[in-house]
Design a protein around this motif. Structure first.
Motif, PDB file in Angstrom:
ATOM      1  N   GLY A 152       8.584  -5.730 -19.240  1.00 40.72           N
ATOM      2  CA  GLY A 152       9.175  -5.396 -17.955  1.00 40.72           C
ATOM      3  C   GLY A 152       8.489  -4.192 -17.342  1.00 40.72           C
ATOM      4  O   GLY A 152       8.018  -3.296 -18.054  1.00 40.72           O
ATOM      5  N   PHE A 153       8.425  -4.182 -16.026  1.00 40.13           N
ATOM      6  CA  PHE A 153       7.747  -3.127 -15.275  1.00 40.13           C
ATOM      7  C   PHE A 153       8.592  -2.796 -14.058  1.00 40.13           C
ATOM      8  O   PHE A 153       8.973  -3.681 -13.297  1.00 40.13           O
ATOM      9  N   VAL A 154       8.919  -1.516 -13.875  1.00 37.35           N
ATOM     10  CA  VAL A 154       9.688  -1.082 -12.708  1.00 37.35           C
ATOM     11  C   VAL A 154       8.930   0.045 -12.030  1.00 37.35           C
ATOM     12  O   VAL A 154       8.373   0.920 -12.695  1.00 37.35           O
ATOM     13  N   VAL A 155       8.893   0.018 -10.698  1.00 36.75           N
ATOM     14  CA  VAL A 155       8.124   1.005  -9.950  1.00 36.75           C
ATOM     15  C   VAL A 155       8.914   1.489  -8.739  1.00 36.75           C
ATOM     16  O   VAL A 155       9.664   0.714  -8.120  1.00 36.75           O
ATOM     17  N   VAL A 156       8.776   2.779  -8.434  1.00 37.22           N
ATOM     18  CA  VAL A 156       9.321   3.360  -7.208  1.00 37.22           C
ATOM     19  C   VAL A 156       8.158   3.611  -6.262  1.00 37.22           C
ATOM     20  O   VAL A 156       7.197   4.298  -6.614  1.00 37.22           O
ATOM     21  N   GLN A 157       8.232   3.043  -5.050  1.00 37.10           N
ATOM     22  CA  GLN A 157       7.195   3.243  -4.046  1.00 37.10           C
ATOM     23  C   GLN A 157       7.820   3.784  -2.764  1.00 37.10           C
ATOM     24  O   GLN A 157       8.958   3.454  -2.417  1.00 37.10           O
ATOM     25  N   ARG A 158       7.067   4.629  -2.084  1.00 37.43           N
ATOM     26  CA  ARG A 158       7.573   5.306  -0.893  1.00 37.43           C
ATOM     27  C   ARG A 158       7.072   4.618   0.357  1.00 37.43           C
ATOM     28  O   ARG A 158       5.866   4.477   0.586  1.00 37.43           O
ATOM     29  N   GLY A 159       8.003   4.167   1.190  1.00 35.71           N
ATOM     30  CA  GLY A 159       7.671   3.558   2.458  1.00 35.71           C
ATOM     31  C   GLY A 159       8.108   4.428   3.615  1.00 35.71           C
ATOM     32  O   GLY A 159       8.721   5.491   3.433  1.00 35.71           O
ATOM     33  N   ALA A 160       7.835   3.985   4.818  1.00 34.17           N
ATOM     34  CA  ALA A 160       8.192   4.758   6.013  1.00 34.17           C
ATOM     35  C   ALA A 160       9.697   4.922   6.152  1.00 34.17           C
ATOM     36  O   ALA A 160      10.190   5.914   6.696  1.00 34.17           O
TER      37      ALA A 160
ATOM     38  N   HIS B 149       0.812  -1.207   0.000  1.00 40.23           N
ATOM     39  CA  HIS B 149       0.000   0.000   0.000  1.00 40.23           C
ATOM     40  C   HIS B 149       0.852   1.266   0.000  1.00 40.23           C
ATOM     41  O   HIS B 149       0.347   2.353   0.243  1.00 40.23           O
ATOM     42  N   GLU B 150       2.143   1.139  -0.306  1.00 40.34           N
ATOM     43  CA  GLU B 150       3.011   2.299  -0.325  1.00 40.34           C
ATOM     44  C   GLU B 150       2.686   3.177  -1.542  1.00 40.34           C
ATOM     45  O   GLU B 150       2.424   2.666  -2.629  1.00 40.34           O
ATOM     46  N   PRO B 151       2.702   4.497  -1.380  1.00 43.17           N
ATOM     47  CA  PRO B 151       2.400   5.387  -2.506  1.00 43.17           C
ATOM     48  C   PRO B 151       3.396   5.201  -3.651  1.00 43.17           C
ATOM     49  O   PRO B 151       4.597   5.059  -3.441  1.00 43.17           O
ATOM     50  N   VAL B 152       2.868   5.205  -4.861  1.00 47.87           N
ATOM     51  CA  VAL B 152       3.692   5.080  -6.064  1.00 47.87           C
ATOM     52  C   VAL B 152       4.253   6.451  -6.430  1.00 47.87           C
ATOM     53  O   VAL B 152       3.507   7.421  -6.581  1.00 47.87           O
ATOM     54  N   GLN B 153       5.561   6.550  -6.599  1.00 42.45           N
ATOM     55  CA  GLN B 153       6.215   7.798  -6.977  1.00 42.45           C
ATOM     56  C   GLN B 153       6.410   7.911  -8.485  1.00 42.45           C
ATOM     57  O   GLN B 153       6.226   8.966  -9.071  1.00 42.45           O
ATOM     58  N   ASP B 154       6.794   6.831  -9.126  1.00 41.59           N
ATOM     59  CA  ASP B 154       7.007   6.825 -10.570  1.00 41.59           C
ATOM     60  C   ASP B 154       7.135   5.373 -11.021  1.00 41.59           C
ATOM     61  O   ASP B 154       7.386   4.473 -10.205  1.00 41.59           O
ATOM     62  N   TYR B 155       6.990   5.164 -12.344  1.00 45.86           N
ATOM     63  CA  TYR B 155       7.139   3.814 -12.871  1.00 45.86           C
ATOM     64  C   TYR B 155       7.476   3.881 -14.353  1.00 45.86           C
ATOM     65  O   TYR B 155       7.375   4.936 -14.996  1.00 45.86           O
ATOM     66  N   ALA B 156       7.877   2.739 -14.920  1.00 49.45           N
ATOM     67  CA  ALA B 156       8.172   2.652 -16.348  1.00 49.45           C
ATOM     68  C   ALA B 156       7.886   1.225 -16.815  1.00 49.45           C
ATOM     69  O   ALA B 156       7.949   0.271 -16.019  1.00 49.45           O
ATOM     70  N   ILE B 157       7.569   1.095 -18.107  1.00 43.49           N
ATOM     71  CA  ILE B 157       7.346  -0.222 -18.700  1.00 43.49           C
ATOM     72  C   ILE B 157       8.097  -0.293 -20.019  1.00 43.49           C
ATOM     73  O   ILE B 157       8.425   0.719 -20.628  1.00 43.49           O
ATOM     74  N   ASP B 158       8.355  -1.528 -20.481  1.00 40.87           N
ATOM     75  CA  ASP B 158       8.938  -1.739 -21.803  1.00 40.87           C
ATOM     76  C   ASP B 158       8.461  -3.084 -22.328  1.00 40.87           C
ATOM     77  O   ASP B 158       8.042  -3.957 -21.554  1.00 40.87           O
ATOM     78  N   LEU B 159       8.525  -3.230 -23.657  1.00 43.97           N
ATOM     79  CA  LEU B 159       8.055  -4.441 -24.329  1.00 43.97           C
ATOM     80  C   LEU B 159       9.059  -4.796 -25.407  1.00 43.97           C
ATOM     81  O   LEU B 159       9.318  -3.987 -26.308  1.00 43.97           O
ATOM     82  N   ALA B 160       9.634  -5.995 -25.330  1.00 41.57           N
ATOM     83  CA  ALA B 160      10.654  -6.416 -26.282  1.00 41.57           C
ATOM     84  C   ALA B 160      10.031  -7.001 -27.545  1.00 41.57           C
ATOM     85  O   ALA B 160       8.829  -7.290 -27.606  1.00 41.57           O
ATOM     86  N   GLU B 161      10.871  -7.206 -28.562  1.00 41.81           N
ATOM     87  CA  GLU B 161      10.412  -7.773 -29.825  1.00 41.81           C
ATOM     88  C   GLU B 161       9.766  -9.140 -29.647  1.00 41.81           C
ATOM     89  O   GLU B 161       8.842  -9.501 -30.379  1.00 41.81           O
ATOM     90  N   ASP B 162      10.273  -9.929 -28.699  1.00 41.72           N
ATOM     91  CA  ASP B 162       9.779 -11.287 -28.507  1.00 41.72           C
ATOM     92  C   ASP B 162       8.565 -11.352 -27.584  1.00 41.72           C
ATOM     93  O   ASP B 162       8.098 -12.436 -27.241  1.00 41.72           O
ATOM     94  N   GLY B 163       8.028 -10.221 -27.162  1.00 40.54           N
ATOM     95  CA  GLY B 163       6.844 -10.203 -26.311  1.00 40.54           C
ATOM     96  C   GLY B 163       7.124 -10.173 -24.832  1.00 40.54           C
ATOM     97  O   GLY B 163       6.202 -10.034 -24.025  1.00 40.54           O
ATOM     98  N   ARG B 164       8.404 -10.279 -24.454  1.00 42.26           N
ATOM     99  CA  ARG B 164       8.726 -10.181 -23.036  1.00 42.26           C
ATOM    100  C   ARG B 164       8.548  -8.738 -22.585  1.00 42.26           C
ATOM    101  O   ARG B 164       8.937  -7.807 -23.291  1.00 42.26           O
TER     102      ARG B 164
ATOM    103  N   GLY C 198      15.769   6.486   4.178  1.00 48.59           N
ATOM    104  CA  GLY C 198      15.709   7.877   4.572  1.00 48.59           C
ATOM    105  C   GLY C 198      15.819   8.855   3.424  1.00 48.59           C
ATOM    106  O   GLY C 198      15.952  10.057   3.633  1.00 48.59           O
ATOM    107  N   SER C 199      15.763   8.360   2.188  1.00 54.79           N
ATOM    108  CA  SER C 199      15.909   9.237   1.042  1.00 54.79           C
ATOM    109  C   SER C 199      14.922   8.834  -0.053  1.00 54.79           C
ATOM    110  O   SER C 199      13.979   8.086   0.199  1.00 54.79           O
ATOM    111  N   VAL C 200      15.153   9.348  -1.277  1.00 58.50           N
ATOM    112  CA  VAL C 200      14.193   9.148  -2.363  1.00 58.50           C
ATOM    113  C   VAL C 200      14.855   8.508  -3.571  1.00 58.50           C
ATOM    114  O   VAL C 200      16.068   8.601  -3.775  1.00 58.50           O
ATOM    115  N   CYS C 201      14.020   7.860  -4.397  1.00 62.63           N
ATOM    116  CA  CYS C 201      14.413   7.362  -5.708  1.00 62.63           C
ATOM    117  C   CYS C 201      13.489   7.999  -6.746  1.00 62.63           C
ATOM    118  O   CYS C 201      12.359   8.374  -6.432  1.00 62.63           O
ATOM    119  N   ALA C 202      13.976   8.133  -7.970  1.00 64.01           N
ATOM    120  CA  ALA C 202      13.196   8.809  -8.998  1.00 64.01           C
ATOM    121  C   ALA C 202      13.614   8.334 -10.380  1.00 64.01           C
ATOM    122  O   ALA C 202      14.651   7.676 -10.540  1.00 64.01           O
TER     123      ALA C 202
END
Length: 419
Positions: free
Chosen positions: A351-359, A334-349, A384-388
């Motif tokens: 990927g999904f990456v997400v940054v979420q903020r915890g305590a 249930h951590e708030p989502v800060q940012d995310y990205a997706i990609d799709l390869a030629e072979d259908g694979r 104690g810091s952030v990712c972006a």
């Protein structure tokens, strides 16, 4: 034994579904520290590519792929900001960026590869440049699109690079006058040199999305834009397959009503956009993303929230020129989502990456889709810091993931890739 070896060679380095998120990632490494700006990563079909980023007004690059990533060989690329990068499956690529002079700003571009020369200026202005983008086809020809803001006028512009003679066209092309600096043109192109730019138009005559098409045989843009949808459409995305078909995705938020995530399909054979279809509805809809491969498979992702509830990240697949039923929730906890990205390869694979903020600070996690989406795997954290600014690049034989960690002059650019 020979047959088994041939089978393994044909499969390349692809992991099995169970391995996809579990054992194929290297330990994350810090590539650079300082006043890290924007960063881009791109791979060819063999998992080789390049990482390009800004640090305090200077650009740096690093080769990616087998034997290159672990060495972390940073190379100076020149002065500038706002780097953009495109690499095709064959490994041909182009980098573009902005550079400030005494009284003007210009767009520069450079072909990537052995013996690459200094950046060449392709557009100069005393105005402002927004939404800079680049795409390359199978031959390495490139198209660049941007918003040009100057006193009294907002312009959507495009410029072309031809590998024959390695030269830019004499002048950029004016595609349209959206009237708003937030027009946000989106460039979509395929390996066969077809392309389009879609932007938001809002004036006394029309409100909605407009598209301008590129005709590779004549190397010209269509003489007038065509409408995609004739109502307010924000945060739009566009992507194209190798047949020239395209998808557009946007948020329609009528005043006082629920927000809608809508999509339209462009069929190249008939040159027409379909009537919009509603993919989802929520009190708040934001951050749509759209990726498409050459075979016409696509993924749409977005964030949605009901009233004061928690925002959720959802993904929906497009295959066989139709949206598949249902959508899958990809964030976890249930951590708030800060940012995310997706990609799709030629072979259908995918990927999904997400940054979420915890305590205790931000956390970066990744999921890989083969037969289905893997469980999330934590790739890094910032106590104690952030990712972006997470970004993911996939190819049939490789994957790379980057993000920025920390704040101010103590930021770090972090990289991990598969092996």
């Amino acid at each position: 034994m020979a047959l088994e070896r041939l089978k393994r060679f044909a499969q390349g380095f692809l992991p099995t579904p169970a391995e996809a998120a579990a054992i194929r990632w290297r330990t994350p490494a810090v590539v650079d520290r300082g006043r890290i700006g924007e960063a881009r990563v791109a791979l060819d079909r063999h998992g080789r590519g390049v990482l390009l980023w800004e640090n305090a007004g200077k650009l740096w690059t690093m080769p990616m792929g087998p034997g290159a990533s672990p060495a972390l060989m940073r190379l100076p690329f020149g002065e500038g900001t706002t780097p953009r990068l495109a690499v095709n499956p064959e490994g041909r690529g182009l980098a573009i960026w902005l550079a400030d002079g005494e009284d003007e700003r210009q767009i520069l571009g450079a072909v990537l590869g052995p013996g690459e020369g200094p950046g060449r200026g392709m557009f100069r202005t005393v105005g402002r440049i927004h939404q800079l983008q680049v795409a390359v086809d199978r031959r390495g020809n490139a198209l660049v699109a941007w918003v040009h803001e100057r006193v009294g006028q907002i312009e959507v512009m495009a410029h072309a690079f031809n590998t024959r003679g390695e030269a830019w066209d004499e002048e950029p092309v004016l595609l349209g006058l959206p009237g708003d600096p937030s027009a946000s043109p989106q460039l979509a192109a395929n390996r066969r040199e077809h392309a389009m730019v879609v932007w938001e138009a809002q004036n006394s005559v029309f409100e909605g999305l407009m598209a301008c098409h590129y005709w590779p045989a004549d190397r010209i843009w269509s003489d007038r834009p065509v409408p995609v949808v004739a109502h307010a459409a924000r945060h739009h995305q566009v992507a194209m397959d190798d047949s020239g078909n395209a998808l557009a995705l946007w948020v329609h938020a009528p005043y006082g009503q629920r927000s809608l995530l809508e999509a339209s399909f462009y069929e190249a054979l008939h040159g027409e956009w379909s009537e919009p279809v509603v993919l989802a509805s929520a009190h708040v809809m934001s951050s749509p993303r759209l990726v498409m491969n050459g075979d016409g498979e696509a993924l749409a992702a977005w964030s949605q929230r009901e009233n004061a509830g928690v925002s959720r990240l959802l993904v929906k697949a497009f295959k066989g020129r139709a949206w598949e039923p249902g959508a899958e929730c990809l964030d976890h906890g249930h951590e708030p989502v800060q940012d995310y990205a997706i990609d799709l390869a030629e072979d259908g694979r995918a990927g999904f990456v997400v940054v979420q903020r915890g305590a205790a600070g931000d956390q970066v996690s990744v999921r890989i889709r083969e037969d289905g989406w893997s469980l999330p795997r934590t790739m890094g954290s910032a106590p104690g810091s952030v990712c972006a600014a997470p970004r993911i690049a996939l190819s049939p034989q490789g994957a790379s993931l980057i993000w920025i960690q920390g704040e101010g002059e103590g930021r770090s650019l972090v990289l991990t890739d598969s092996h």
